[in-house]
Enzyme design. Structure first.
Site, PDB file in Angstrom:
ATOM      1  N   GLY A   1       0.797  -1.219   0.000  1.00 22.70           N
ATOM      2  CA  GLY A   1       0.000   0.000   0.000  1.00 22.70           C
ATOM      3  C   GLY A   1       0.828   1.267   0.000  1.00 22.70           C
ATOM      4  O   GLY A   1       0.540   2.221  -0.726  1.00 22.70           O
TER       5      GLY A   1
ATOM      6  N   HIS B   1      -6.892  -1.679   3.991  1.00 23.02           N
ATOM      7  CA  HIS B   1      -5.561  -2.291   3.903  1.00 23.02           C
ATOM      8  C   HIS B   1      -5.190  -2.325   2.417  1.00 23.02           C
ATOM      9  O   HIS B   1      -5.460  -3.304   1.716  1.00 23.02           O
ATOM     10  CB  HIS B   1      -5.576  -3.695   4.494  1.00 23.02           C
ATOM     11  CG  HIS B   1      -5.978  -3.728   5.944  1.00 23.02           C
ATOM     12  ND1 HIS B   1      -6.642  -4.789   6.516  1.00 23.02           N
ATOM     13  CD2 HIS B   1      -5.813  -2.818   6.931  1.00 23.02           C
ATOM     14  CE1 HIS B   1      -6.874  -4.536   7.795  1.00 23.02           C
ATOM     15  NE2 HIS B   1      -6.369  -3.342   8.068  1.00 23.02           N
ATOM     16  N   THR B   2      -4.608  -1.214   1.946  1.00 21.79           N
ATOM     17  CA  THR B   2      -4.313  -1.113   0.518  1.00 21.79           C
ATOM     18  C   THR B   2      -3.299  -2.144   0.059  1.00 21.79           C
ATOM     19  O   THR B   2      -3.214  -2.448  -1.125  1.00 21.79           O
ATOM     20  CB  THR B   2      -3.796   0.299   0.181  1.00 21.79           C
ATOM     21  OG1 THR B   2      -2.656   0.574   0.987  1.00 21.79           O
ATOM     22  CG2 THR B   2      -4.865   1.345   0.440  1.00 21.79           C
ATOM     23  N   CYS B   3      -2.508  -2.657   0.983  1.00 17.57           N
ATOM     24  CA  CYS B   3      -1.534  -3.693   0.620  1.00 17.57           C
ATOM     25  C   CYS B   3      -2.240  -4.927   0.073  1.00 17.57           C
ATOM     26  O   CYS B   3      -1.707  -5.635  -0.791  1.00 17.57           O
ATOM     27  CB  CYS B   3      -0.692  -4.091   1.830  1.00 17.57           C
ATOM     28  SG  CYS B   3       0.064  -2.702   2.689  1.00 17.57           S
ATOM     29  N   PHE B   4      -3.443  -5.182   0.587  1.00 16.10           N
ATOM     30  CA  PHE B   4      -4.152  -6.408   0.211  1.00 16.10           C
ATOM     31  C   PHE B   4      -5.491  -6.114  -0.477  1.00 16.10           C
ATOM     32  O   PHE B   4      -6.312  -7.014  -0.649  1.00 16.10           O
ATOM     33  CB  PHE B   4      -4.406  -7.261   1.469  1.00 16.10           C
ATOM     34  CG  PHE B   4      -3.201  -7.440   2.335  1.00 16.10           C
ATOM     35  CD1 PHE B   4      -2.170  -8.262   1.925  1.00 16.10           C
ATOM     36  CD2 PHE B   4      -3.077  -6.761   3.533  1.00 16.10           C
ATOM     37  CE1 PHE B   4      -1.038  -8.427   2.723  1.00 16.10           C
ATOM     38  CE2 PHE B   4      -1.950  -6.917   4.336  1.00 16.10           C
ATOM     39  CZ  PHE B   4      -0.931  -7.757   3.922  1.00 16.10           C
TER      40      PHE B   4
END
Length: 907
Positions: free
Chosen positions: A594, A873-876
């Site tokens: 993210g 959770h922009t990473c996921f």
């Protein structure tokens, strides 16, 4: 008897094992061994029997005799060998220099060394100078009249229509007659670039008429004549109109019937095996002959002809060729997953066994697949009609206990020597080149994708292709004969053009590979390079006894993001291929994807800001382009190039408003007037008007070979297009040069320093060959995502995964999820994009479509109500939401989180 290289059972001699002549086996027509007997048979006679009529014993010893001839030819100057290619399948063949023709043992084509002068074909009833639909209609009417007369009653229908059958057979078996047929203008024999002078509608009407006759014999005769003609090919010609007959044959409307499933209930004559076999043979050989012609002038005419086809006709031909490739690949996939299958061949009495064996194998496999779709290890697309296989996205295969069965992929060892796939791919590449000339009638590059290529082990294909290229560049040999032999062993001669492209790699024809597969290859190469850099860092840390990070770590301040990013990249030029980790100073966020997205977005926004002076917005096209007088140091363009490279390596989508020309520059391609037209449409029209002006009108304009541009402060700067351009006046004789140089100045020459710095930064990061698989349009999709600005909520809902509920059905039926999708369904598209930015870090969907966007919704607070805002959770690509007590509360909390959030933090 003929033999070809690479065939099982080919002969060789131990004495000549390491000589170039001994490497190849003899390939010679049986009649060429005896000059006397050969001259007694007219060269234009087409009886379809090029094999000698010998007994079984003579056939059994034919290979040994061929080997003896090879030995004797190597020692006798009177029987020296010539090495050449088959004019249909490109197989390398060797034959005595005294031979006038030789037969290929792979495709069974008789190749004539010199062009053949065909005499006028004729039938007992009617001379055939050219085939005409009106003549056929008259003959058919005469046959019907004869059938209704007293004399014709009781006679077999086949006999009644014998005159039509003979007329068609003699016409279609002669390329001279066929080339004079179906003309729009009968008296025009000159080649034109805009048309092949073919009346395509008349060809279709002719075969539609033949399929409606009470007997299949006329249709069979026309196809048989074409098939027989294609089995006897002369050496390639440099005359364009000599190939007109091949384009006529490709227009036969029933050719595609050979590639679709056999319908046991259909009674149409086009569904019969012998008709389908001939259609398959014609299509196969037409593509083979066209692929073997490498005359630049001839090919340029073909491409121009294709580019002027009607859109429907162009699309139809692309689909047929792609369907033919699918037809071939399907066999390899099925055999790879069903090694136990055995084919039983029952020959048809109406077709020679050699003509129908290959097609039977395909049909046998095809019928077996269609009849047992659930018991076979097949991917989804193979369970639908073949006509739907040329394009589209593959679906999941059959499942066992809820799990998809793992299929064995097609390997390069299976299709690498298949000349059929290679010839079709080469012809399809002509259509791709023609598509670029179609101006506003271009079709998307996705039309050329072949969905069955998704079931090829494309990573193995890519590695094999790269290994071949390395061998070609690294191998140095001073002995020409040994160099040719080694080159042939590796599939390509370094010294002799005969062996060029001896092996097929799908990556040589990247237009067949879907964007998803290309991205997988790019990620595969990037991951491999990242792993290699990580391993090097680990080994260096052991050697130097210091801790070396296996990641590329960039630490930046939000208010100094450009300066900090440039400093970090400059300090890590050798580490740019490591996996990227970003940290915003004074923010506790941990990068799992993210923060990296946020860094790319913020950095791109700063670079493209007008105050940076790197780029300017072209009002006519609303696109960004390089400033001719940049405000910043050229090193800033290096940063921009490096950022694009890092975005590709780290699979990050950017919001770029650049023309296609930028992506052509990344691929090392040259720019043309179409690129200038896209960027400066108004200027392009004005420049074209100069060409139509008179000498006096140009004189009144007082133009010179100079241009005046303004910097971002409005100060004018004069640049010369040529040396001493201010002293050269634009007149009628040099106006074309002026227009060309003017366009080139704004797209290349005037920004040469900026482009060099930009490409240097990009190439510092991207150092592999996987990028060469992409077209410029695909690179744009890869960097910018899909240009479809409307987010389809139904598709997004169908691919969403839920976390925190007892089951997926519980999540779908919960109130908060129902309210969430109802809110999005009634929201504007801009609000949907804001949500996408909040959850994923970007408002763009992946290049392969929103259906390939990972999207999750998780439940917070153990399913209890809360006053807190949702979390992303922009990473996921995950939205974490509480089980709010009302729809109004859920909308209010979500609206605040999406529209008023900034930065990253851990709560």
């Amino acid at each position: 008897m003929a033999y070809s290289t690479g065939e099982k059972g080919s002969t060789s001699t131990s004495k000549a094992a390491w000589s170039l002549k001994g490497l190849f086996t003899l390939a010679i027509d049986s009649t060429s061994a005896n000059p006397t007997s050969r001259s007694s048979v007219p060269s234009n006679q087409t009886d379809g029997k090029d094999r000698p009529s010998t007994d079984k014993k003579s056939k059994k010893g034919s290979k040994n005799s061929a080997a003896c001839q090879t030995c004797s030819s190597s020692s006798s100057s009177n029987h020296s060998q010539i090495i050449n290619k088959c004019f249909c399948c490109n197989t390398i063949l060797a034959f005595p220099n005294s031979a006038t023709k030789y037969k290929c043992s792979v495709c069974h084509t008789t190749n004539f060394v010199h062009p053949q002068q065909h005499g006028q074909a004729s039938s007992p009833s009617k001379a055939t100078d050219f085939i005409s639909l009106s003549d056929i209609e008259c003959m058919v009417q005469e046959c019907f009249s004869y059938a209704s007369s007293e004399e014709g009653k009781g006679k077999p229908v086949r006999e009644i229509f014998q005159s039509v059958s003979s007329y068609l057979y003699n016409g279609f078996k002669s390329y001279e007659v066929l080339s004079n047929s179906f003309k729009v203008k009968q008296s025009d024999y000159r080649p034109h670039r805009h048309t092949a002078n073919i009346n395509f509608a008349e060809i279709r009407d002719t075969f539609n008429l033949l399929t409606k006759l009470p007997t299949k014999r006329p249709l069979h005769s026309a196809l048989k004549g074409a098939s027989d003609q294609l089995k006897r090919i002369s050496s390639p010609s440099s005359r364009v109109m000599h190939y007109r007959w091949l384009f006529i044959l490709l227009e036969i409307p029933i050719l595609s019937n050979a590639l679709v499933p056999h319908d046991v209930n259909a009674r149409a004559m086009t569904n019969e095996l012998e008709i389908k076999t001939l259609c398959y043979d014609i299509l196969k050989r037409c593509l083979g002959v066209l692929s073997c012609v490498d005359d630049t002038k001839v090919v340029s005419y073909w491409i121009s002809w294709i580019s002027h086809l009607h859109l429907d006709s162009f699309v139809h031909k692309v689909e047929i060729i792609n369907l033919y490739i699918t037809f071939q690949l399907k066999k390899y996939f099925y055999l790879a997953n069903n090694p136990h299958i055995k084919l039983v061949f029952t020959p048809s009495p109406d077709i020679p066994e050699s003509d129908q064996l290959e097609y039977f194998q395909h049909v046998n496999l095809k019928n077996h697949i269609e009849s047992t779709p659930t018991s076979s290890s097949l991917p989804g697309p193979l369970q639908v009609p073949l006509s739907q296989l040329s394009n589209g996205t593959p679906t999941r295969g059959p499942t066992t206990k809820g799990k998809t069965k793992k299929e064995a992929k097609i390997r390069v060892q299976q299709y690498g020597n298949d000349w059929r796939i290679m010839s079709a791919s080469r012809v399809l590449s002509l259509f791709l080149r023609a598509n670029k000339m179609r101006d506003d009638k271009k079709v998307p590059v996705s039309l050329f994708y072949n969905s069955l290529v998704d079931f090829v082990n494309i990573k193995l294909d890519f590695d094999s292709w790269q290994s071949k290229k390395k061998l070609q560049t690294m191998h140095v040999c001073k002995e020409p004969e040994l160099k040719s032999i080694i080159g042939f062993i590796h599939g390509k001669s370094i010294n002799n053009s005969l062996f060029d492209d001896a092996l097929l790699y799908i990556c040589q024809y990247p237009f067949l590979i879907s964007l998803g597969s290309k991205i997988s290859v790019l990620e595969y190469e990037a991951r491999r390079q990242m792993e290699r850099k990580a391993e090097e860092a680990f080994i260096n840390s052991l050697d130097k006894r210091i801790v070396i990070d296996v990641y590329l770590r960039i630490k930046v301040r939000r208010d100094h993001i450009v300066q900090d990013s440039m400093k970090a990249i400059k300090q890590n030029l050798t580490n740019l291929k490591k996996s990227l980790k970003v940290q915003f100073i004074n923010e506790p966020g941990v990068d799992a994807g993210g923060l990296r997205k946020e860094w790319f977005i913020l950095l791109a926004k700063e670079i493209f800001h007008p105050q940076a002076g790197l780029f300017h917005n072209v009002e006519d096209s609303n696109l960004l382009w390089f400033n001719i007088i940049p405000l910043e140091d050229p090193e800033m363009y290096f940063l921009f190039g490096a950022v694009l490279g890092l975005a590709i390596y780290n699979s990050t989508i950017l919001d770029l408003q650049f023309p296609v020309a930028l992506y052509k520059i990344l691929l090392g391609k040259s720019l043309d007037k179409e690129d200038y037209k896209q960027l400066y449409p108004e200027s392009y029209r004005s420049l074209n008007q100069l060409r139509s002006m008179t000498e006096e009108q140009l004189k009144d304009l007082e133009l010179t070979f100079e241009v005046t541009v303004k910097d971002i402060f409005g100060q004018p700067h004069t640049k010369a297009l040529v040396a001493n351009g201010g002293k050269i006046t634009v007149v009628k004789n040099n106006v074309d040069e002026y227009v060309t140089r003017y366009m080139r100045f704004f797209t290349r020459e005037g920004i040469r320093e900026q482009l060099d710095s930009f490409t240097e930064g990009f190439n510092t990061v991207i150092a592999g060959n996987a990028l060469s698989l992409f077209s410029e349009e695909e690179i744009q999709l890869l960097l910018c995502g899909s240009d479809d600005h409307k987010i389809d909520i139904d598709v997004l809902q169908s691919i969403t995964k839920y976390i925190g509920w007892p089951s997926n059905s519980d999540a779908v039926n919960s109130n908060v999820i129902k309210w969430f999708w109802e809110y999005l369904a009634t929201s504007s598209n801009s609000q949907r994009k804001r949500l996408l930015v909040f959850v994923t870090g970007s408002d763009r969907v992946p290049a392969t479509g929103i259906q390939n966007l990972p999207f999750k919704v998780s439940l917070l607070g153990h399913g209890l109500d809360s006053e807190r805002l949702p979390i992303a959770h922009t990473c996921f690509n995950e939205l974490a939401i509480y089980n709010y007590s009302s729809k109004t509360k859920m909308i209010d909390k979500l609206h605040k989180a999406v529209n008023e959030s900034s930065g990253f933090g851990i709560k």
